[in-house]
Design an enzyme around this catalytic site. Structure first.
Site, PDB file in Angstrom:
ATOM      1  N   CYS A 172      -1.280   5.818   9.262  1.00  0.00           N
ATOM      2  CA  CYS A 172      -1.619   4.509   8.562  1.00  0.00           C
ATOM      3  C   CYS A 172      -2.727   4.907   7.616  1.00  0.00           C
ATOM      4  O   CYS A 172      -2.630   5.956   6.920  1.00  0.00           O
ATOM      5  CB  CYS A 172      -1.954   3.430   9.590  1.00  0.00           C
ATOM      6  SG  CYS A 172      -3.456   3.928  10.556  1.00  0.00           S
ATOM      7  N   ARG A 230       0.804  -1.288  -0.208  1.00  0.00           N
ATOM      8  CA  ARG A 230       0.146   0.015  -0.053  1.00  0.00           C
ATOM      9  C   ARG A 230       0.906   1.332   0.034  1.00  0.00           C
ATOM     10  O   ARG A 230       0.571   2.172  -0.805  1.00  0.00           O
ATOM     11  CB  ARG A 230      -1.067  -0.043   1.312  1.00  0.00           C
ATOM     12  CG  ARG A 230      -2.075  -1.247   1.270  1.00  0.00           C
ATOM     13  CD  ARG A 230      -2.959  -1.058   2.271  1.00  0.00           C
ATOM     14  NE  ARG A 230      -3.840  -0.065   2.197  1.00  0.00           N
ATOM     15  CZ  ARG A 230      -4.779   0.805   3.151  1.00  0.00           C
ATOM     16  NH1 ARG A 230      -4.704   0.027   4.385  1.00  0.00           N
ATOM     17  NH2 ARG A 230      -5.520   1.615   3.174  1.00  0.00           N
TER      18      ARG A 230
END
Length: 290
Positions: A238, A180
């Site tokens: 995050c 990611r």
């Protein structure tokens, strides 16, 4: 102040509380991205006395592009939830989940930010309790309402404006999975990649194979290799501010401190003026050749 408590120490603490010792509020934060059945898992089995905490509705406000997928709830909403879980002023709080504390750390950070002390994470979570052979319960606990009074601002945090320039003055860690960060895979957010200047530091690197945190010296070595230095301001983000709290806990275990970016990438990537870069380098795929 200890970040962690192990299963044997928690068992002793709970047994002592039943003999009029200090009270422990035990909270089960069963949640994982893509798994909406946390309450069902809790009802099937949990540590006796544990109260279920719903991350999506009690540890977050409604999702909105300008604040991310899991924005922090208001202080009033959080205090209402904490009292509903049965927390009283002066209680020791222990949070756990069944995923290496990836979800429970969100509650740990929020309670610490709200002035609650002490708050511990059960090292290894429910798996460690099972491995020790301790009793499990089924059904749902119904605690008496608590009287805890919460505040806010006890833990360092940054916003999107600070995140934009953070890497120029300090260390910005991206706690998501490497794919990611690199922009190879993005399951939930509209843009793939990372905040310019951020360093990839997946939370899975904080844990042993059994879901317990690495030893403090191993965590210190990990974060120093990622660029942590005394006097260098450090912040973590995050996807939506959940697993970044796990990285904050790991840094604390290592003896380090860091700020949380609560809105994280899900907030950042919706800002039309916010750059997103891809690849393994902090400033993008072409950074190494520039």
């Amino acid at each position: 102040m200890d970040t962690l408590i192990d299963a044997a120490a928690l068992k002793d603490q709970l047994d002592g509380a039943r003999e009029n010792g200090p009270r422990t509020a035990l909270l089960d934060v069963r949640w994982a991205l893509g798994d909406p059945h946390g309450h069902d898992h809790y009802v099937r089995e949990h540590i006796p006395g544990a109260v279920f905490v719903d991350l999506a509705t009690e540890l977050a406000g409604p999702a909105e592009p300008s604040r991310g997928r899991h924005p922090l709830p208001t202080l009033e909403q959080f205090q209402e939830s904490a009292r509903r879980w049965g927390i009283n002023d002066g209680d020791t709080v222990v949070a756990y989940d069944d995923s290496g504390n990836m979800a429970a750390a969100r509650l740990w950070w929020m309670l610490r930010n709200a002035g609650v002390r002490p708050v511990h994470l059960l090292d290894g979570g429910l798996a460690a309790w099972r491995a020790a052979g301790f009793e499990l319960a089924a059904g749902a606990e119904q605690p008496a309402p608590g009287n805890v009074t919460l505040s806010e601002g006890d833990m360092p945090a940054i916003d999107a404006g600070q995140a934009a320039s953070w890497a120029q003055q300090g260390l910005l860690l991206d706690a998501r999975a490497g794919e990611r960060y690199r922009g190879e895979f993005e399951p939930v957010d509209p843009r793939a990649g990372h905040i310019p200047g951020a360093v990839s530091a997946p939370t899975t690197g904080n844990l042993q194979a059994d879901g317990r945190f690495l030893a403090p010296e191993e965590l210190r070595q990990r974060f120093e290799l990622l660029g942590y230095r005394a006097g260098v301001p450090t912040a973590v983000y995050c996807g939506s501010g959940v697993t970044a709290a796990h990285e904050i806990a790991a840094l604390e275990i290592a003896g380090f401190s860091a700020a949380l970016y609560p809105g994280s990438f899900s907030e950042w990537c919706h800002g039309v003026s916010n750059d997103v870069v891809t690849g393994p380098q902090p400033y993008g795929e072409d950074a190494a050749s520039n």
